[in-house]
Design an enzyme around this catalytic site. Structure first.
Site, PDB file in Angstrom:
ATOM      1  N   GLY A 180       1.832   3.793   6.221  1.00  0.00           N
ATOM      2  CA  GLY A 180       2.184   3.334   4.880  1.00  0.00           C
ATOM      3  C   GLY A 180       3.515   2.667   4.661  1.00  0.00           C
ATOM      4  O   GLY A 180       3.792   2.262   3.534  1.00  0.00           O
ATOM      5  N   GLY A 220       4.698  -0.257   5.755  1.00  0.00           N
ATOM      6  CA  GLY A 220       4.730  -1.709   5.889  1.00  0.00           C
ATOM      7  C   GLY A 220       4.865  -2.441   4.566  1.00  0.00           C
ATOM      8  O   GLY A 220       4.450  -1.951   3.510  1.00  0.00           O
ATOM      9  N   CYS A 260       1.465  -3.069   3.076  1.00  0.00           N
ATOM     10  CA  CYS A 260       0.577  -1.908   3.140  1.00  0.00           C
ATOM     11  C   CYS A 260       0.625  -1.158   1.816  1.00  0.00           C
ATOM     12  O   CYS A 260       1.705  -0.917   1.277  1.00  0.00           O
ATOM     13  CB  CYS A 260       0.995  -0.984   4.276  1.00  0.00           C
TER      14      CYS A 260
END
Length: 347
Positions: free
Chosen positions: A181, A183, A186
């Site tokens: 998570g 990114g 993301c």
């Protein structure tokens, strides 16, 4: 239900504490590292940064550009076998030493992986990549890959906790990819409520991996060279970058003009854009866990890589690390409530 009370940290929560140094110049810092891998007992030497296996980052063009800096690229899994064959035929063995072949976990993915690796013995690295590395199926698949390719270095992920790092290393992974998570494109943490602050994940997972003779790659969450340095300081052996390497000449994807400026599209690999492109749409049982953004075109990636490497060298001089390998031993993080003076906005 249970709650863990100890606070977990991201890159924005800390700064390096400067220390006395005998270094007189950034040029004295050695960023190359040499690793010996647990399962293959083979070695690799290079600058331990990896371009992420995303459509618009992990391209053949990116691999050619980054190999000149001894930096690795995880080639995305959506190239055809014919495209791989053409790339291998036109590439030297030293270039291929800085490439990872990415794969999913389906039977078709595995068969395709076998055919690609058969193209050249210089293709030594495999990246087994799923969003959720916590399933038994994933660990079992890593075992199969290890049995089939005993002389290849396997990078597998993603996970964020020590016990799963140990599971994957014992299943056959040499390197474990850490991050759920963090990114820039993301949305897993928002869509699912699942995740782990990236710096704490790196610190905890590095401890688990190093106890078994394995390595980790911190995957995601870096927004600037200082974050890359913090990942190394926290114990990451490698750092994987997506957004920081997006929107360059080598990134793939189409450039387009708006108001006299050039942009490129960048999207997460669980976004609706990616699923429509590669799976014909979002399956009825899934939700998009990524976003699509338009980034200003940044030109050749070489300038960005030089900026990142220069920042990490500077970090090392501030804390007295003559080699990147020494950075984690020289690191003391201080908890902070601010990172920079924001009066003139972002650079």
């Amino acid at each position: 239900m249970r709650i863990e009370e100890d606070l977990k940290l991201g890159f924005k929560d800390v700064l390096f504490r400067p220390k006395r140094s005998t270094l007189s110049s950034r040029s004295q810092v050695e960023l190359h590292r040499e690793f010996r891998f647990r399962h293959t007992q083979t070695s690799w030497r290079g600058v331990p940064i990896i371009a992420a296996n995303m459509d618009t980052v992990g391209t053949f063009a990116m691999a050619k550009a980054l190999a000149s800096f001894d930096v690795m690229t995880a080639i995305h899994k959506h190239y055809t076998e014919q495209e791989w064959q053409t790339f291998v035929q036109n590439s030297s063995d030293p270039l291929l030493q800085y490439c990872m072949v990415s794969t999913g976990t389906s039977n078709n993915d595995f068969l395709k992986l076998q055919r690609i690796l058969a193209l050249s013995p210089a293709l030594r690295f495999i990246c087994v990549d799923v969003a959720n590395g916590y399933s038994e199926h994933f660990a079992d698949f890593v075992k199969i890959v290890r049995e089939t390719f005993p002389q290849h270095v396997i990078c597998a992920g993603n996970v964020v906790t020590g016990e799963m790092v140990e599971e994957l290393i014992l299943s056959g992974a040499d390197i474990v990819k850490v991050g759920i998570g963090p990114g820039s494109v993301c949305t897993t943490r928002v869509k699912t409520g699942v995740g782990y602050p990236q710096l704490s994940a790196i610190i905890e997972c590095a401890d688990a991996a190093h106890g078994l003779g394995g390595q980790i790659v911190g995957d995601g969450g870096c927004t600037c060279p200082g974050d890359v340095a913090k990942a190394f300081g926290g114990g990451a052996d490698f750092v994987m970058l997506g957004g920081m390497l997006a929107a360059h000449e080598e990134s793939g994807g189409n450039k387009f003009e708006r108001d006299g400026k050039t942009f490129m599209r960048f999207y997460g690999m669980s976004s609706s854009t990616a699923m429509e492109q590669h799976a014909g749409g979002i399956a009825h049982y899934r939700a998009s866990e990524g976003k699509t953004v338009e980034l200003p075109f940044r030109g050749p990636v070489s300038a960005t890589i030089q900026d990142i490497l220069g920042g990490v060298r500077s970090t090392c001089t501030y804390v007295g690390a003559a080699k990147l390998k020494e950075l984690t031993k020289r690191t003391t993080f201080i908890r902070v409530s601010e990172q920079e003076n924001p009066v003139y906005g972002q650079e």
